[in-house]
Design a protein around this motif. Structure first.
Motif, short mmCIF file in Angstrom:
data_model
loop_
_atom_site.label_atom_id
_atom_site.label_comp_id
_atom_site.label_asym_id
_atom_site.label_seq_id
_atom_site.Cartn_x
_atom_site.Cartn_y
_atom_site.Cartn_z
N CYS C 48 -5.02 -4.83 0.51
CA CYS C 48 -6.43 -4.72 0.17
C CYS C 48 -6.72 -5.20 -1.24
O CYS C 48 -7.86 -5.50 -1.57
CB CYS C 48 -6.91 -3.28 0.33
SG CYS C 48 -6.19 -2.16 -0.90
N GLY C 50 -6.55 -3.38 -3.96
CA GLY C 50 -7.08 -2.31 -4.80
C GLY C 50 -6.21 -2.05 -6.02
O GLY C 50 -6.69 -1.58 -7.05
N CYS C 74 -1.42 2.96 -6.21
CA CYS C 74 -1.94 2.41 -4.95
C CYS C 74 -2.77 3.51 -4.28
O CYS C 74 -2.22 4.48 -3.78
CB CYS C 74 -0.78 2.00 -4.05
SG CYS C 74 -1.29 1.60 -2.37
N CYS C 175 -10.16 2.07 -2.69
CA CYS C 175 -9.61 0.80 -3.20
C CYS C 175 -10.62 0.07 -4.06
O CYS C 175 -10.25 -0.80 -4.84
CB CYS C 175 -9.17 -0.09 -2.04
SG CYS C 175 -10.53 -0.75 -1.07
#
Lengths: 328, 451, 284
Positions: C48, C50, C74, C175
């Motif tokens: 993703c 993030g 994360c 995220c």
């Protein structure tokens, strides 16, 4: 309460239906000639092709794609049906044409994502499939009702006569039964349903140019490159190679150049790409006709060039500002 | 400059469309719209920094009083177009569609600033220094009146590294429906020519070319007649094609030169100014009159009497429609500007600004967009794009958020003329996606420069 | 006989190809730290972005090769998983509070009247740069779904009835993709806890109170009553808009009752005992 949207706030009176209907109208002269020369079997074959294309497209949209709001009114299925019928002999059995429709619509058009997403010309994919699967039925052309000079119920096409003659060792002058140019121009020859009359196709093609549905580049360059390529060989050896005018008027050259190669979804988007596309078709057609095993090669040529189109689309048109100054 | 026959059917070479002209108000003379009861004068009627207000609530102003001072290098002054009292300074939605600060003035009478010459005598003496003319232009708050609203005094002060060679006057008016420039040329041709001569003096160029489209033969004939008396003004009739009024296309049509990608017209020696702006320069320099009014076309298919009005800046658009019989019942959109590049308004109670060349009431059958269909790959969008781009590809990249490919395919060259969306048979919103792509790519480039 | 020859030749070709592939694979083998594979397997694998790195593999690479992983986190993996990874690598990870995306606009169709009809592509970024919006509040949610499009975890969806996006807090990994995607900066990452108790001002309208209230019934009018009543000084007022700091807020809910336009939202709290004053509103 007013509507707010981004500009532009007006739209041209063009939509997809109009373009499709224009193409159908342009195909009518060739259709008329086919009924004139081949009788009711031409009508039946075309109608069966059109109906089966429409039905298959409707069924796939409804049950496979599960779309709620689609319309088959856009006429593209009708055009595929007509062009498929024009590429087969009019005496073909009805069940073969239905298989052809299934391949054309189901495999060549719908499985790629529907209108606009297909890479290969659907009618040609159908035709080539039928040619390979049913070679006998696809090469038995009926005698035209006007041309009574040949014995029997079936008559060969000019290109078939030519290929047969060359393969059996004769030179051009010795081949018997080649039609004269008037017959080829008007349509009084053997062949698939829609490809016999060059005149009818040219009338349809000019109508499309007038209505701005197609641009002149593809048809002109296909025919030009065929003419030049065969012309060179004719000049070198007129005994082995027949003159270029014969090639232009015979087989599917006219139909291919004006209607099959110009199919919007499968031809390049830029003028430069279109010219390369057309020249490629012309050359490959002539190579197959002159040196290949098949008498007619335009279907294969168009399909091969269709595969190159995504690459040709990478050629950008000339941008404003790319040349620093243009002087007239 | 002698008019050569060779110029008769000039136009730009790439793309272009031919929408129906609908010049319904072309034979209408300019009418004076009565002074409104109140005006709302937006402080950002120009590209660049908004002007800062220099009046407070309760102040009295006259016609021509400066009410907003220029606030940066690219900015312009704003003047009151009426006499009365400042009632409030508020945030309203103006014709740009976004909230902007505006000064609301309640009108009392029609008193003008004493130094403005209100007579209609033509003043032809132009022996001033270029700096004097430039200062007068800056003081009068003149901006591009074709719709782009770029401050004129900035455009006429090009950087030292460039040298202007030709002044190009944009009298093309290629948008359908609009006739404001046409009627202005028919009534004020002499003044326009004097204005052109003034601008030529500022730039220090010898020649000016006025491009006019062939659908205005009376304006072409009149301007040719009058321009003969002046040195160095050439009138060039052009073929009718949209978007001929875009400055890049106009430069190609008149000078046969292309402006390189991402550069300004000055690099090929051209400065492009709208014909209404030239008239405003005449009024500013010769009559001391700041930019407080302009000609606006009020039109529409269902409007009973489409007309051209001389309107005070800040008048509500609703008042304009009332003067031609009211907004028709079945109006779907109200557009400020032309139908190809103008902005659709949220409601009609918005003020006219310096760049409003026309207001159009569009009925449902012209305005609504059909449901978008598959791209049939007909390539019409590629054929009509005047910048030689590939709109179908840019739309695809924008939808898939592939911003690097957008940049390498020159999406920032797009002039947002709308020809692609206009011609698409599948009614795909090409320009919407391209605009979105341009926005995102500009943001990415700005972030890259900051690093 | 020819069949036998064909089989022999093809088998020989196959054997030669297999053996050469074996040697080539051995010779050109890229030696990578096996830890990277192990760490990558422990990460969620959603790619993703993030964490700030392009993809989970790159993040795993950075985790293994950096001296200290204090600043790296994360969100989809969560606190527990990050601690497991840190233990595996013999490093320590900083404690990060649980966060979730919050949509700070409550202007649904029934409280925020529409003044025009938008026709165009379904893109919030596009509509935001085009004009002030379909309603009189130019700060509010446009409801065209850019946030839904970018969410890699299927955690935010636009409710078709209210026209506002709703976050499924179980799926949200904080995220930050929707926060970046919203052109009006309505979505914010706020601290939350296991029971997902949150209090926030559900409005981003910076107009003066009168203007904001006319545009939307539940707008924050900047009256300041919440600031006065907060016992922990967690609320600040700027540009006629109140903001609750999620670090200082102790979830006492005094501001929720105080707000005259009900712009402050509380989520997942138990029902309070109803007050007697409800009767007066029934009589009207």
């Amino acid at each position: 309460m007013y509507t707010v949207s981004a500009s532009p706030h007006i739209h041209a009176k063009q939509n997809v239906n109009r373009i499709m209907y224009d193409v159908i109208i342009a195909l009518l002269p060739a259709f008329g000639v086919s009924i004139l020369f081949f009788g009711m079997s031409a009508l039946y074959t075309t109608l069966i092709a059109i109906l089966s294309c429409i039905v298959i497209e409707f069924l796939i949209h409804k049950f496979l794609f599960k779309k709620q709001d689609f319309s088959i009114k856009d006429g593209s299925a009708v055009i595929t049906g007509m062009l498929l019928a024009f590429n087969v002999p009019s005496s073909i059995p009805w069940w073969i044409i239905i298989i052809g429709s299934f391949v054309a619509i189901g495999i060549a058009k719908m499985s790629f994502g529907g209108l606009g997403n297909n890479i290969f010309n659907p009618a040609l994919v159908g035709r080539v499939f039928l040619l390979i699967s049913f070679p006998v039925d696809m090469t038995l052309w009926p005698k035209t009702t006007l041309n009574q000079s040949v014995d029997g119920l079936t008559g060969p096409t000019p290109l078939a006569l030519l290929k047969e003659g060359i393969v059996s060792g004769k030179n051009i002058m010795q081949i018997k039964g080649l039609p004269n140019y008037q017959d080829m121009f008007l349509g009084n020859i053997g062949g698939s349903l829609g490809e016999i009359s060059a005149l009818a196709i040219i009338i349809g093609g000019i109508y499309l140019l007038f209505r701005k549905v197609i641009t002149w580049h593809i048809p002109v360059f296909v025919l030009l490159s065929m003419f030049v390529f065969s012309g060179i060989f004719y000049l070198l050896n007129p005994y082995m190679y027949i003159n270029p005018l014969f090639h232009l008027l015979s087989g599917g050259a006219m139909l291919g150049a004006w209607f099959m190669a110009t199919d919007m979804a499968t031809s390049p988007m830029t003028i430069k790409g279109q010219i390369i596309f057309a020249v490629g078709i012309g050359i490959i057609t002539m190579i197959i006709r002159m040196f290949g095993a098949y008498p007619e090669g335009i279907s294969f040529a168009i399909l091969l060039m269709n595969a190159v189109v995504p690459l040709l689309n990478k050629i950008s048109p000339s941008r404003y500002g790319s040349s620093l100054s243009i002087k007239k | 400059m002698k008019l050569r026959k060779k110029y008769a059917m000039q136009t730009f070479t790439k793309g272009g469309i031919h929408p129906l002209e609908h010049k319904l108000s072309s034979k209408q003379p300019i009418e004076m719209l009565p002074i409104p009861e109140f005006v709302q004068i937006s402080l950002s009627q120009h590209i660049g920094v908004a002007a800062t207000p220099i009046v407070k609530v309760g102040d009295s102003v006259k016609v021509g009083t400066c009410i907003g001072e220029s606030a940066g290098f690219i900015s312009a002054r704003v003047h009151s177009s009426v006499s009365g009292t400042v009632e409030k300074i508020e945030s309203i939605i103006d014709t740009s569609g976004l909230y902007r600060n505006a000064i609301y003035i309640q009108v009392h009478g029609d008193e003008w600033e004493s130094n403005i010459d209100r007579t209609s005598d033509i003043v032809s003496k132009i022996d001033y220094t270029p700096q004097y003319i430039l200062d007068k232009i800056s003081q009068a708050g003149i901006v591009g009146m074709g719709g782009a609203t770029f401050p004129l005094h900035v455009k006429l002060s090009p950087p030292d590294t460039t040298k202007p060679e030709v002044l190009i006057i944009n009298a093309v008016e290629c948008e359908p429906f609009l006739t404001a420039d046409h009627s202005l040329m028919l009534e004020k041709a002499e003044e326009i020519c004097i204005g052109i001569s003034l601008i030529k003096k500022v730039l220090g160029v010898d020649s000016a070319l006025v491009g006019i489209e062939n659908n205005k033969p009376d304006a072409i004939a009149l301007m040719q007649d009058i321009a003969h008396k002046y040195n160095g003004i050439g009138i060039v009739p052009l073929q009718i094609k949209y978007p001929q009024g875009g400055e890049k296309q106009l430069i190609e049509a008149l000078l046969h030169k292309e402006v390189p990608s991402g550069q300004l017209p000055i690099v090929v020696g051209a400065v492009v100014v709208n014909v209404a702006t030239a008239f405003a320069v005449y009024e500013a320099v010769q009559k001391n009159k700041p930019l407080i009014d302009r000609v606006v076309t009020v039109t529409g298919i269902e409007i009973p009497k489409p007309s051209n009005f001389l309107v005070r800046i800040g008048t509500s658009i609703h008042t304009l429609f009332e003067a031609v019989g009211g907004i028709p019942q079945n109006t779907e959109k109200i557009i400020s500007g032309g139908p190809m590049m103008g902005k659709a308004l949220i409601h009609s109670h918005m003020p006219v600004s310096k760049g409003t060349s026309g207001v159009i009431a569009v009925p449902y059958n012209l305005a609504h967009r059909d449901e978008p269909f598959n791209c049939i790959r007909c390539a019409r969008c590629v054929q009509v794009c005047p910048m030689g781009l590939q709109p179908y590809l840019l739309q695809l990249y924008s939808e898939q958020r592939m911003y690097e490919q957008l940049e390498t395919n020159f999406v920032l060259d797009c002039i947002e003329c709308g020809s692609c969306s206009y011609i698409c048979p599948s009614s795909r919103p090409l320009l919407d996606y391209i605009r979105l792509g341009k926005n995102k790519v500009s943001q990415i480039i700005r972030k890259r420069k900051q690093k | 006989m020819t069949i036998l020859y064909s089989i022999l030749v093809l088998s020989l070709l196959g054997i030669i190809a297999g053996v050469s592939l074996f040697f080539v694979a051995k010779k050109f083998n890229v030696i990578e730290n096996p830890l990277i594979d192990e760490v990558e397997a422990m990460l969620p694998g959603a790619n993703c972005g993030g964490c700030g790195f392009p993809g989970c593999r790159k993040f795993a690479d950075v985790l293994v090769n950096s001296e200290s992983i204090e600043g790296l986190f994360c969100s989809p993996a969560g606190q527990e998983q990050m601690e497991k990874i840190a233990e595996h690598l013999g490093k320590s990870v900083s404690k990060k509070a649980m966060q979730v995306a919050v949509v700070r606009c409550n202007g649904s169709c029934d409280v925020r009247p529409v003044t025009n009809e938008y026709e165009g592509i379904s893109s919030c970024a596009f509509a935001a740069q085009l004009y002030a919006g379909e309603t009189a509040c130019s700060f509010g949610c446009l409801g065209l779904g850019d946030c839904e499009l970018v969410c890699a975890f299927d955690a935010i969806h636009v409710n078709v009835i209210t026209g506002l996006p709703e976050v499924i807090t179980d799926k949200c990994t904080a995220c930050g993709a929707c926060v970046d995607a919203c052109p009006k900066q309505i979505i914010e990452l706020r601290k939350t806890n296991k029971k997902d108790l949150k209090i926030y001002v559900s409005c981003v309208n910076k107009d003066k109170g009168v203007v904001a209230k006319k545009a939307c019934d539940v707008a924050c009018i900047g009256c300041g009553k919440c600031v006065k009543v907060c016992p922990h000084s967690a609320i600040t007022l700027q540009n006629s808009l109140a903001y609750i700091d999620d670090e200082l807020c102790k979830l006492c809910r005094k501001c929720v009752d105080e707000c005259p336009t009900h712009a402050i939202i509380e989520t997942n709290f138990p029902e309070k005992k109803k007050q007697v004053q409800e009767n007066s509103s029934d009589i009207e």
